[in-house]
Write an enzyme that holds these catalytic residues in place. Structure first.
Site, PDB file in Angstrom:
ATOM      1  N   GLY A 243       0.812  -1.387  -0.031  1.00  0.00           N
ATOM      2  CA  GLY A 243      -0.076  -0.195   0.470  1.00  0.00           C
ATOM      3  C   GLY A 243       0.783   1.062   0.374  1.00  0.00           C
TER       4      GLY A 243
ATOM      5  CE1 TYR B  56      -8.586   4.203   8.702  1.00  0.00           C
ATOM      6  CE2 TYR B  56      -8.581   6.048   9.148  1.00  0.00           C
ATOM      7  CZ  TYR B  56      -8.070   4.894   9.289  1.00  0.00           C
ATOM      8  OH  TYR B  56      -6.729   5.920   8.514  1.00  0.00           O
TER       9      TYR B  56
HETATM   10  P1  NAD Z   1      -3.323   1.148   1.894  1.00  0.00           P
HETATM   11  O1  NAD Z   1      -4.808   1.138   1.536  1.00  0.00           O
HETATM   12  O2  NAD Z   1      -2.534   2.046   0.901  1.00  0.00           O
HETATM   13  O3  NAD Z   1      -2.384  -0.463   1.866  1.00  0.00           O
HETATM   14  C1  NAD Z   1      -3.226  -1.145   2.562  1.00  0.00           C
HETATM   15  C2  NAD Z   1      -2.617  -2.449   1.843  1.00  0.00           C
HETATM   16  O4  NAD Z   1      -3.715  -3.792   3.223  1.00  0.00           O
HETATM   17  C3  NAD Z   1      -3.308  -2.421   0.693  1.00  0.00           C
HETATM   18  O5  NAD Z   1      -2.354  -2.901  -0.256  1.00  0.00           O
HETATM   19  C4  NAD Z   1      -4.300  -3.987   1.343  1.00  0.00           C
HETATM   20  O6  NAD Z   1      -3.853  -4.779  -0.091  1.00  0.00           O
HETATM   21  C5  NAD Z   1      -3.748  -4.779   2.468  1.00  0.00           C
HETATM   22  N1  NAD Z   1      -4.915  -5.204   2.509  1.00  0.00           N
HETATM   23  C6  NAD Z   1      -5.530  -5.089   3.483  1.00  0.00           C
HETATM   24  N2  NAD Z   1      -6.884  -6.599   3.691  1.00  0.00           N
HETATM   25  C7  NAD Z   1      -5.753  -6.631   4.448  1.00  0.00           C
HETATM   26  C8  NAD Z   1      -5.358  -8.169   4.365  1.00  0.00           C
HETATM   27  N3  NAD Z   1      -6.685  -8.793   4.264  1.00  0.00           N
HETATM   28  N4  NAD Z   1      -4.500  -9.275   5.098  1.00  0.00           N
HETATM   29  C9  NAD Z   1      -3.535  -8.422   4.058  1.00  0.00           C
HETATM   30  N5  NAD Z   1      -2.924  -6.862   3.625  1.00  0.00           N
HETATM   31  C10 NAD Z   1      -4.543  -6.727   3.306  1.00  0.00           C
HETATM   32  O7  NAD Z   1      -2.935   2.028   3.515  1.00  0.00           O
HETATM   33  P2  NAD Z   1      -1.748   2.906   3.729  1.00  0.00           P
HETATM   34  O8  NAD Z   1      -2.142   3.881   3.030  1.00  0.00           O
HETATM   35  O9  NAD Z   1      -0.680   2.577   3.643  1.00  0.00           O
HETATM   36  O10 NAD Z   1      -2.321   2.836   5.725  1.00  0.00           O
HETATM   37  C11 NAD Z   1      -1.563   1.792   6.063  1.00  0.00           C
HETATM   38  C12 NAD Z   1      -1.878   1.449   8.168  1.00  0.00           C
HETATM   39  O11 NAD Z   1      -1.227   3.152   8.166  1.00  0.00           O
HETATM   40  C13 NAD Z   1      -3.762   1.575   8.026  1.00  0.00           C
HETATM   41  O12 NAD Z   1      -3.360   1.543   9.246  1.00  0.00           O
HETATM   42  C14 NAD Z   1      -3.536   3.079   7.776  1.00  0.00           C
HETATM   43  O13 NAD Z   1      -5.436   2.995   8.839  1.00  0.00           O
HETATM   44  C15 NAD Z   1      -2.859   4.124   8.707  1.00  0.00           C
HETATM   45  N6  NAD Z   1      -3.136   5.458   7.766  1.00  0.00           N
HETATM   46  C16 NAD Z   1      -2.652   5.842   6.981  1.00  0.00           C
HETATM   47  C17 NAD Z   1      -3.102   6.883   6.343  1.00  0.00           C
HETATM   48  C18 NAD Z   1      -2.776   7.389   4.992  1.00  0.00           C
HETATM   49  O14 NAD Z   1      -2.825   8.509   4.818  1.00  0.00           O
HETATM   50  N7  NAD Z   1      -2.206   6.840   4.629  1.00  0.00           N
HETATM   51  C19 NAD Z   1      -3.112   8.161   7.886  1.00  0.00           C
HETATM   52  C20 NAD Z   1      -3.533   7.241   8.632  1.00  0.00           C
HETATM   53  C21 NAD Z   1      -3.645   5.990   8.909  1.00  0.00           C
HETATM   54  N1  SER Z   2      -5.681   9.512   5.323  1.00  0.00           N
HETATM   55  C1  SER Z   2      -6.081   8.281   6.279  1.00  0.00           C
HETATM   56  C2  SER Z   2      -8.143   8.836   5.106  1.00  0.00           C
HETATM   57  O1  SER Z   2      -8.319   9.358   4.646  1.00  0.00           O
HETATM   58  C3  SER Z   2      -6.489   9.412   7.618  1.00  0.00           C
HETATM   59  O2  SER Z   2      -6.658   8.302   8.526  1.00  0.00           O
HETATM   60  O3  SER Z   2      -8.140   8.274   5.508  1.00  0.00           O
END
Ligand code: NAD
Ligand code: SER
Length: 316
Positions: free
Chosen positions: A11, A142
């Site tokens: 991701g 979420y």
């Molecule tokens: P993303 O959606 O880009 O990546 C998540 C990955 O998890 C995806 O590649 C998906 O295929 C995989 N996935 C989904 N279900 C799965 C399962 N059952 N088993 C294994 N893999 C699975 O998310 P991200 O942006 O990389 O976020 C990572 C973490 O950071 C998450 O907990 C998200 O809530 C948190 N987060 C992200 C942001 C942001 O702006 N990107 C902000 C706040 C928090």
């Molecule tokens: N970037 C994330 C979202 O928009 C924040 O957790 O879901």
């Protein structure tokens, strides 16, 4: 020597984090995993890649045991906008997945990094300079999963001494992988469209302020937290963490300084607008600064210059 596993590695965060961790610990010491392969993804072509669906505890335990994993960065998750479309799936992946990872970590004595989010906040939370410890009554599934996740992580630390740590990430902006279905995704897509089409139609309205951060800062902060002296961590699973706060018109104005023809228009998505309106405008991350020395390097201008430099070459 550390041996690291990253779940949900293909991701937005995992793509950058795995490459960073491989620089630090060596390619053979960082295992990337996801529930399926992505054809052509850099992490499926280089280094160790394993299939793990975090809903299946055996698949986690087998990889942790076979690779003698010491640290798990647990990124597998469903984000805010996709989650509102399928709350049951979000709960299954975000909550059961986290529980399974913590159980394996308890049994195999692993340290764990678990991301939280600014989505833990909601109506009733002070919107400006949101304190570290404040009202958390989120209105999205979420956000509910992130508050419950923070509490579950605290419990595993207190009850079982699992060294689990976490950050409330703001919206993250990056150029390696596209975002996975969140409310802050516009702040990535705007750069791609600025370079490709010189215009962007934004799904959030003018004046919607949200905390944001450039990915190199997020990766650095994540690493710093995992290196920090545990005795200093009073908020170990739930640090407010931010670098900048802006609204769509601010990022558009910054892009215009480099691409003068760029124009932003608005076509509001009521679901994502409601989510954004329930989140803070700016959060106070002084606990992260005091407890483990957090300090961001990128502001909006520096991030915009770097995003446009990198993406102009990538999208050529
Ligand atoms: P993303 O959606 O880009 O990546 C998540 C990955 O998890 C995806 O590649 C998906 O295929 C995989 N996935 C989904 N279900 C799965 C399962 N059952 N088993 C294994 N893999 C699975 O998310 P991200 O942006 O990389 O976020 C990572 C973490 O950071 C998450 O907990 C998200 O809530 C948190 N987060 C992200 C942001 C942001 O702006 N990107 C902000 C706040 C928090
Ligand atoms: N970037 C994330 C979202 O928009 C924040 O957790 O879901």
């Amino acid at each position: 020597m550390k041996k690291v596993l990253v779940t949900g590695a293909l991701g937005q965060i995992g793509t950058d984090l795995v490459l960073f961790l491989r620089d630090v610990y060596g390619e053979g010491n960082v295992v990337a995993s996801s529930r399926s392969r992505k054809e052509g993804h850099i992490l499926c072509e280089n280094g160790i890649f394993e299939l793990i669906d975090v809903r299946d505890p055996k698949s986690i335990d087998e990889v942790v045991s076979r690779h003698k994993i010491t640290d798990i960065y647990h990124l597998a998750s469903i984000l805010s906008a996709v989650g509102e479309g399928n709350p049951q799936m979000l709960w299954d992946i975000n909550m059961n997945g986290l529980y399974n990872v913590l159980e394996v970590a308890r049994a195999r004595k692993c340290a764990v990094m678990v991301p939280s989010s600014i989505a833990v906040f909601g109506p009733g939370t002070p919107l400006d300079n949101t304190p570290q410890d404040t009202i958390m009554r989120p209105s999205t599934i979420y956000g509910v999963s992130k508050v419950a996740g923070e509490l579950l992580c605290d419990y595993y630390y207190k009850k079982y001494n699992v060294d689990v740590r976490g950050l409330r990430y703001p919206g993250l902006i990056s150029n390696a992988a596209l975002p996975g279905g969140g409310t802050t995704d516009y702040a990535v897509h705007i750069y791609y469209d600025a370079i490709k089409h010189k215009k962007y139609s934004c799904f959030l309205q003018e004046g919607t302020y949200i905390d944001m951060m450039y990915m190199p800062d997020a990766i650095e902060g994540t690493y710093m937290l995992m290196q920090a002296d545990p005795a200093k961590l009073k908020h170990r699973n739930a640090f407010n963490f931010c670098a900048m706060s802006f609204a769509p018109e601010d990022i558009a104005a910054e892009i215009k300084k480099i691409i003068p023809e760029f124009e932003i228009t608005y076509d509001i998505d009521p679901i994502r607008q409601a989510i954004a309106d329930s989140w803070p405008n700016t959060i106070d991350d002084s606990a992260a600064r005091e407890e483990w020395g957090w300090k961001p390097k990128y502001d909006l201008a520096a991030m915009t210059k770097d995003m446009i430099d990198v993406l102009s070459k990538k999208l050529k």
